[in-house]
Design a protein around this motif. Sequence first.
Motif, PDB file in Angstrom:
ATOM      1  N   ARG A 177       0.843  -1.195   0.000  1.00 27.03           N
ATOM      2  CA  ARG A 177       0.000   0.000   0.000  1.00 27.03           C
ATOM      3  C   ARG A 177       0.878   1.244   0.000  1.00 27.03           C
ATOM      4  N   LEU A 178       0.491   2.251  -0.773  1.00 30.65           N
ATOM      5  CA  LEU A 178       1.134   3.554  -0.716  1.00 30.65           C
ATOM      6  C   LEU A 178       0.520   4.345   0.433  1.00 30.65           C
ATOM      7  N   THR A 179       1.350   4.967   1.239  1.00 29.88           N
ATOM      8  CA  THR A 179       0.880   5.554   2.493  1.00 29.88           C
ATOM      9  C   THR A 179       1.478   6.942   2.714  1.00 29.88           C
ATOM     10  N   ARG A 180       0.913   7.641   3.685  1.00 30.00           N
ATOM     11  CA  ARG A 180       1.521   8.871   4.193  1.00 30.00           C
ATOM     12  C   ARG A 180       2.164   8.567   5.541  1.00 30.00           C
ATOM     13  N   LEU A 181       3.065   9.441   5.958  1.00 28.14           N
ATOM     14  CA  LEU A 181       3.672   9.274   7.276  1.00 28.14           C
ATOM     15  C   LEU A 181       2.626   9.496   8.361  1.00 28.14           C
ATOM     16  N   GLY A 182       2.603   8.613   9.345  1.00 25.95           N
ATOM     17  CA  GLY A 182       1.742   8.816  10.500  1.00 25.95           C
ATOM     18  C   GLY A 182       2.377   9.793  11.478  1.00 25.95           C
ATOM     19  N   ARG A 183       1.678  10.062  12.559  1.00 23.70           N
ATOM     20  CA  ARG A 183       2.184  10.944  13.596  1.00 23.70           C
ATOM     21  C   ARG A 183       2.235  10.175  14.913  1.00 23.70           C
ATOM     22  N   ARG A 184       3.394  10.195  15.524  1.00 25.73           N
ATOM     23  CA  ARG A 184       3.539   9.541  16.820  1.00 25.73           C
ATOM     24  C   ARG A 184       2.832  10.357  17.898  1.00 25.73           C
ATOM     25  N   VAL A 185       2.122   9.659  18.768  1.00 32.20           N
ATOM     26  CA  VAL A 185       1.560  10.286  19.956  1.00 32.20           C
ATOM     27  C   VAL A 185       2.590  10.101  21.057  1.00 32.20           C
ATOM     28  N   ARG A 223       0.291  -2.509  10.465  1.00 33.98           N
ATOM     29  CA  ARG A 223      -0.515  -3.245  11.457  1.00 33.98           C
ATOM     30  C   ARG A 223      -1.499  -4.174  10.772  1.00 33.98           C
ATOM     31  N   ALA A 224      -1.979  -3.777   9.594  1.00 40.08           N
ATOM     32  CA  ALA A 224      -2.913  -4.614   8.839  1.00 40.08           C
ATOM     33  C   ALA A 224      -2.205  -5.698   8.037  1.00 40.08           C
ATOM     34  N   GLY A 225      -0.870  -5.724   8.091  1.00 38.70           N
ATOM     35  CA  GLY A 225      -0.125  -6.792   7.434  1.00 38.70           C
ATOM     36  C   GLY A 225       0.375  -6.465   6.043  1.00 38.70           C
ATOM     37  N   TYR A 226       0.314  -5.188   5.653  1.00 33.65           N
ATOM     38  CA  TYR A 226       0.759  -4.794   4.314  1.00 33.65           C
ATOM     39  C   TYR A 226       2.105  -4.064   4.380  1.00 33.65           C
ATOM     40  N   ILE A 227       2.833  -4.109   3.270  1.00 30.59           N
ATOM     41  CA  ILE A 227       4.039  -3.305   3.130  1.00 30.59           C
ATOM     42  C   ILE A 227       3.628  -1.853   2.936  1.00 30.59           C
ATOM     43  N   SER A 228       4.222  -0.974   3.708  1.00 29.33           N
ATOM     44  CA  SER A 228       3.968   0.459   3.586  1.00 29.33           C
ATOM     45  C   SER A 228       5.074   1.101   2.757  1.00 29.33           C
ATOM     46  N   VAL A 229       4.687   1.830   1.715  1.00 29.54           N
ATOM     47  CA  VAL A 229       5.643   2.562   0.872  1.00 29.54           C
ATOM     48  C   VAL A 229       5.238   4.031   0.881  1.00 29.54           C
ATOM     49  N   THR A 230       6.116   4.866   1.431  1.00 33.00           N
ATOM     50  CA  THR A 230       5.839   6.302   1.530  1.00 33.00           C
ATOM     51  C   THR A 230       6.858   7.081   0.710  1.00 33.00           C
ATOM     52  N   PRO A 231       6.422   7.746  -0.363  1.00 29.43           N
ATOM     53  CA  PRO A 231       7.346   8.629  -1.084  1.00 29.43           C
ATOM     54  C   PRO A 231       7.665   9.852  -0.218  1.00 29.43           C
TER      55      PRO A 231
END
Length: 269
Positions: A177-185, A223-231
């Motif tokens: 999945r192509l993703t955006r960066l999350g934010r740490r709490v 967490r859902a089991g997918y590879i995360s790719v963030t440009p």
Amino acid sequence: MKAAGRPNILVSNDDGIHAPGLTALATALAAVGQVYVVAPDRERSAIGHALTLHRPLRVDSLGPRRFAVNGTPTDCVNLGILGILPVSPDVVVAGVNEGSNLGDDVTYSGTVSAAMEGTLLGVPALAVSLVEAGEGADYGPAARAAAELTRLLLRDRESGVRLLNVNVPRGEPRGLRLTRLGRRVYSEKVTEQRDPRGKVHYWIGAGPPAWEAGEDTDFATVRAGYISVTPLHLDLTSYDGLRQLKPWETDYGRASRRPRGPSRRTRRT
């Protein structure tokens, strides 16, 4: 020069030259191109984009196309591209990191910084991390994902994408999945302790990690089991900020140029 038209691949990491993730990555990438390994001689995790400027760097050859450097991941990529390699790399691949590099963590990560250095020097790059790595972790799936993504990045040069941050879940991924960066709490804290001689010392980062909700984030994806790719890109300019603060160009110094009234101490006649 390239071997039979195969791309030259510069591999580095922040876990050190003997890390199992690095070995797995170099092995998988051998099917893609000619691999050159330039990595720190010891672990340099969370060192960020540090560059060594105030002491000499030493390079030890540990075998064909394999070098250890007594410096940072950024040093390694810088030396590889500008100094010690006999060829110009077509791509930089950093990893496989032992543990995730999600969201805000990219600003601390030596692995991501190694890839950034490649991008700054004009070479497309990707950083690859294995989430929940630890004792007995299998780096094979992450290394294979890195090899496939390296092929795609080299194939699609015209896309303009120069830097990828990749996080691979433990076990066999369900897909990509192509993703955006999350934010740490941030729940991290500084823990104060005393050594046997009574001197105070501190540990940073003792709190458990937590992340914002969001299905399109890198954290939710792994967490859902997918590879995360963030440009990623290296332009840190806030373009909204440029628009919002445009009036400053005319407002700056206006108060100091404003004519002042008579001083209260001026005697009136």
